[in-house]
Scaffold this active site. Structure first.
Site, mmCIF file in Angstrom:
data_model
loop_
_atom_site.group_PDB
_atom_site.id
_atom_site.type_symbol
_atom_site.label_atom_id
_atom_site.label_comp_id
_atom_site.label_asym_id
_atom_site.label_seq_id
_atom_site.Cartn_x
_atom_site.Cartn_y
_atom_site.Cartn_z
ATOM 1 N N GLU A 1 12.497 4.345 17.627
ATOM 2 C CA GLU A 1 12.492 3.892 16.238
ATOM 3 C C GLU A 1 13.849 4.231 15.589
ATOM 4 O O GLU A 1 14.502 3.368 15.021
ATOM 5 C CB GLU A 1 11.357 4.608 15.497
ATOM 6 N N HIS A 2 14.252 5.508 15.685
ATOM 7 C CA HIS A 2 15.544 5.957 15.161
ATOM 8 C C HIS A 2 16.415 6.435 16.325
ATOM 9 O O HIS A 2 15.945 7.205 17.164
ATOM 10 C CB HIS A 2 15.378 7.166 14.227
ATOM 11 N N HIS B 1 7.579 15.401 9.873
ATOM 12 C CA HIS B 1 6.733 14.353 9.299
ATOM 13 C C HIS B 1 5.270 14.516 9.676
ATOM 14 O O HIS B 1 4.373 14.262 8.879
ATOM 15 C CB HIS B 1 7.178 12.974 9.797
ATOM 16 N N GLN C 1 -10.883 -0.157 0.753
ATOM 17 C CA GLN C 1 -11.305 -0.951 -0.407
ATOM 18 C C GLN C 1 -10.101 -1.577 -1.118
ATOM 19 O O GLN C 1 -10.184 -2.702 -1.627
ATOM 20 C CB GLN C 1 -12.159 -0.123 -1.382
ATOM 21 N N ASN D 1 -3.468 5.580 6.200
ATOM 22 C CA ASN D 1 -4.216 6.341 7.195
ATOM 23 C C ASN D 1 -5.008 5.389 8.111
ATOM 24 O O ASN D 1 -4.831 4.172 8.057
ATOM 25 C CB ASN D 1 -5.139 7.356 6.508
ATOM 26 N N SER E 1 6.145 8.637 13.807
ATOM 27 C CA SER E 1 7.588 8.439 13.806
ATOM 28 C C SER E 1 8.258 9.092 15.007
ATOM 29 O O SER E 1 7.714 9.995 15.627
ATOM 30 C CB SER E 1 8.123 9.058 12.511
ATOM 31 N N ASP F 1 16.712 7.435 5.666
ATOM 32 C CA ASP F 1 15.388 7.483 5.036
ATOM 33 C C ASP F 1 15.461 7.225 3.545
ATOM 34 O O ASP F 1 14.476 6.798 2.935
ATOM 35 C CB ASP F 1 14.752 8.864 5.251
ATOM 36 N N GLU G 1 0.455 -37.257 27.886
ATOM 37 C CA GLU G 1 -0.479 -36.213 27.460
ATOM 38 C C GLU G 1 -1.822 -36.816 27.028
ATOM 39 O O GLU G 1 -2.677 -36.098 26.509
ATOM 40 C CB GLU G 1 0.139 -35.379 26.320
ATOM 41 N N TYR H 1 0.844 -1.188 0.000
ATOM 42 C CA TYR H 1 0.000 0.000 0.000
ATOM 43 C C TYR H 1 0.880 1.240 0.000
ATOM 44 O O TYR H 1 1.829 1.339 0.777
ATOM 45 C CB TYR H 1 -0.918 0.008 1.225
ATOM 46 N N HIS I 1 -1.270 -40.487 18.825
ATOM 47 C CA HIS I 1 0.111 -40.022 18.654
ATOM 48 C C HIS I 1 1.077 -41.161 18.980
ATOM 49 O O HIS I 1 1.999 -41.463 18.226
ATOM 50 C CB HIS I 1 0.403 -38.848 19.593
ATOM 51 N N GLN J 1 12.558 14.752 11.893
ATOM 52 C CA GLN J 1 11.534 13.834 12.379
ATOM 53 C C GLN J 1 10.235 14.595 12.632
ATOM 54 O O GLN J 1 9.157 14.162 12.249
ATOM 55 C CB GLN J 1 12.014 13.191 13.697
#
Lengths: 433, 433
Positions: free
Chosen positions: B327-328, B262, B191, B214, B237, B361, B415, B130, B420, B259
């Site tokens: 994250e960074h 963003h 969709q 989103n 981020s 990046d 068991e 996506y 088995h 950062q």
């Protein structure tokens, strides 16, 4: 009666589609109750966990008795028979040896631009393993979940196992000790998952939760995902056996039944290039079902979800197998290695007639926590990787930044991210100035 | 104003906790709408996708125009400037080189018992990526998602990118071509996720879906998880910079701002052992904010979620960094390698003052899709592994089954899984008889 299909029949494709899309899981909607339990544990901590354990497991605990003491574990383990202990030790040793080979290596290199790049693996700090109580309290599952975590280097490894009416399974406690588990809590259900994810005064929060459980446990794991990591949400178990006529029908029947006896929703499928052999296996299944201890469960699974498919060739078998993407795949054919190269999508493959799937459940070495419900198309069984994470590393020299920095400036501009570009520009200005 | 903390202050621990638990994500509850859209696409297929695209993107499509044609892609790519093309090609080349090194090896061995064990990696057959439309339609994200899939060996690689009012980003199409993408659909939202997961007459279903989006896209990914694999659900981020006083405050300010620009929910944190340097950086941020194009966004992020933390030592910085699990992570200190060995929990580490995060990046090579919201404690950035799955392999000889089979029988009995045990017993009987 299981369904009998034949690829030469004009109805085959429709019937196979029906088989593929059969909804086997009966998952009651417990999400609202689970949400409430999680909130309760987040707010009231130990108090909520203790109340819920009294309610669901009929067991009165205090913060001091939430976890088994070392003495309690010793006493329980002392009851284990020598035969059970030795079998469990062999299993633990073999599972450990297999998973030790999975440990991935760190890697670092310097490229032509002068950039040093690489990655580093590290273990999650703490993991929690859920172990169901009662009938499905399997010591083998403790080994399969805890040993990969221990091999990965997880420092704190907690188990949550409900002990309804105070009944604990000594083999589960022995398996925990053999696997390097640090603490065993006698709690279960959504309250155990909530306590492990968010922590209480007594129960320290973990970073990752794995292990099977009922609908409440599964819903709770889905809900805490993000706050902590989780393993897959396992569905009912399944096996696909591809067998030619040169097999003992009774062996194959037992392999199909060893999956069916797990759960009425389990699924056992045989694909064979001999219709006669298929009928012989179905007869052998019926015969074994007359006396099998768990015949009610295994019989229902075989009747409702079992299938015998006759194919024209083993290539056709491989192609159907890839569409099924089975959790367990047994290849009982003359050249199982050749066939395995064509069966791409499967959680675990058992090659040849001397490798019944049950070996893999206990002592083979590979993990028995495997992707169900066709998810072997995109996911893998449990491994040490599930308890590790990878950190990427980059270090530029001034020369490297001069070489590749301008491209970063250009792309930042095309994405209208000015500060991104300026952070490179400011450095290049000094270097070039 | 960002928050200024000092570890010597008695209020530090409480303030740091507040910083750690700040809820930055504003996720509207769109789950009911998304469920409806997914059901609609499952039932009506192309028709539903086309109607929803007309409604949300003001774009009239037919089954024949759901995907860009090769000619349309050629025409769009022809508009790309040489500078943009060369920058994107360099990025693609470096990202590919890094990810090729990630390809894991198959492994097989025979142990003392005579059991042949191992595993095999294989690619998912089809993946869908996506790509958001509009402002956040980043060609670099196409490279970062598609190249690992292509390197893994994914055969069919589809992109879904909405083109509101028919506006397509030529750089996104060029990035798709450089990455080996097979089809680009001009659809978006829930969709698009539904169509990729379940398939329509025109859009073939995939096995794995990755890429940012989103709230609608994120909710749809959560819902189709299980039917297909998904990557992480990314949050806003974040960056943590650990810098000593021997840095240019303006460089560090730009790294924090790259950062912050963003997203208003992004978070930028500086940890330094010099309070004076911390103040100088904050001043430099303010100065840059006067002229930065995205100053509204970056300013809001810095004001609401920014932080400057003064510590007594770099060891203390490492320990706070591990609690943040950023994250960074940028290490702008005299010995970044030594410090990096102590900062265990981080998605990506950038070592030294010549490695601004923006390099990572775009052109560094490592992936820029990284774990947010403290999930670096238990998860990793995107890699070729996300498009591969592992199948375990076991093959017993008669001797191996004799050696380890009895332990499996014993554990099956403990068991209460009779079939088995019998599947092993029946074979051992013949072998021993």
């Amino acid at each position: 009666m299981p369904v009998f299909l034949d690829t030469t029949s004009p109805e085959f494709e429709a019937a196979f589609q029906t088989l593929l899309s059969a909804k086997r899981e009966d998952s009651p909607d417990v999400d609202a109750i689970v949400a409430q339990i999680i909130d309760d544990v987040r707010v009231r901590g130990d108090e909520a966990v203790i109340e819920l354990t009294a309610k669901f497991d009929r067991l009165e605990l205090t913060p001091d008795t939430l976890a088994f003491s070392a003495e309690e574990i010793d006493a329980a383990i002392a009851q284990v028979s020598d035969a059970d202990r030795q079998a469990l030790e062999l299993a633990a040793e073999r599972i450990r040896a297999y998973h030790e080979k999975q440990m991935p290596a760190d890697h670092q290199w310097t490229d032509e631009a002068g950039a040093t790049l690489g990655w580093r693996w590290s273990a999650v700090s703490a993991a929690g393993l859920y172990v169901p109580g009662g009938l499905a309290s399997y010591p083998s599952s403790v080994l399969m979940n805890a040993i990969p975590a221990n091999v990965a280097g997880v420092e704190r490894l907690a188990i949550a196992v409900p002990t309804p009416d105070g009944q604990a399974n000594p083999l589960v406690l022995l398996a925990a000790r053999l696997s390097g588990v640090t603490t065993v809590y006698r709690i279960g259900g959504a309250q155990a998952i909530a306590a492990l994810a968010y922590g209480t005064d007594t129960i320290a929060a973990v970073d990752k939760i794995t292990g099977p459980g009922n609908a409440f446990v599964a819903a709770a794991k889905r809900r805490v995902f993000g706050k902590v990591g989780i393993d897959m949400i396992a569905g009912p178990s399944e096996i696909l056996v591809i067998a030619d006529k040169d097999n003992d029908p009774d062996w194959i029947a037992l392999d199909l039944l060893s999956q069916a006896e797990h759960d009425e929703s389990a699924q056992s499928i045989l694909i064979t290039d001999s219709a006669e052999f298929g009928r012989a296996v179905a007869q052998a299944v019926d015969k074994r079902l007359e006396t099998l201890q768990r015949r009610a469960i295994a019989g229902a699974s075989w009747r409702d979800f079992g299938a015998v498919i006759t194919v024209g060739s083993l290539d056709e078998a491989a192609s159907l197998s890839n569409r099924i993407a089975p959790e367990h795949l047994e290849l009982c054919v003359a050249d199982p290695v050749a066939l395995s190269e064509k069966t791409i999508h499967a959680g675990a493959i058992f090659l040849g007639q001397y490798t019944p799937e049950a070996i893999g459940d206990y002592v083979g070495g590979p993990n028995h926590v495997l992707p169900t419900a066709r998810s072997a198309r995109f996911s893998s069984g449990l491994s040490v990787m599930d308890f590790l994470k990878r950190t990427t590393l980059s270090q530029m020299t001034p020369e490297a930044l001069r070489a590749i920095g301008p491209a970063a400036e250009q792309l930042a501009q095309s994405e209208s991210l000015e500060a991104h570009g300026l952070s490179v520009t400011a450095r290049l200005k000094r270097l070039n100035g």
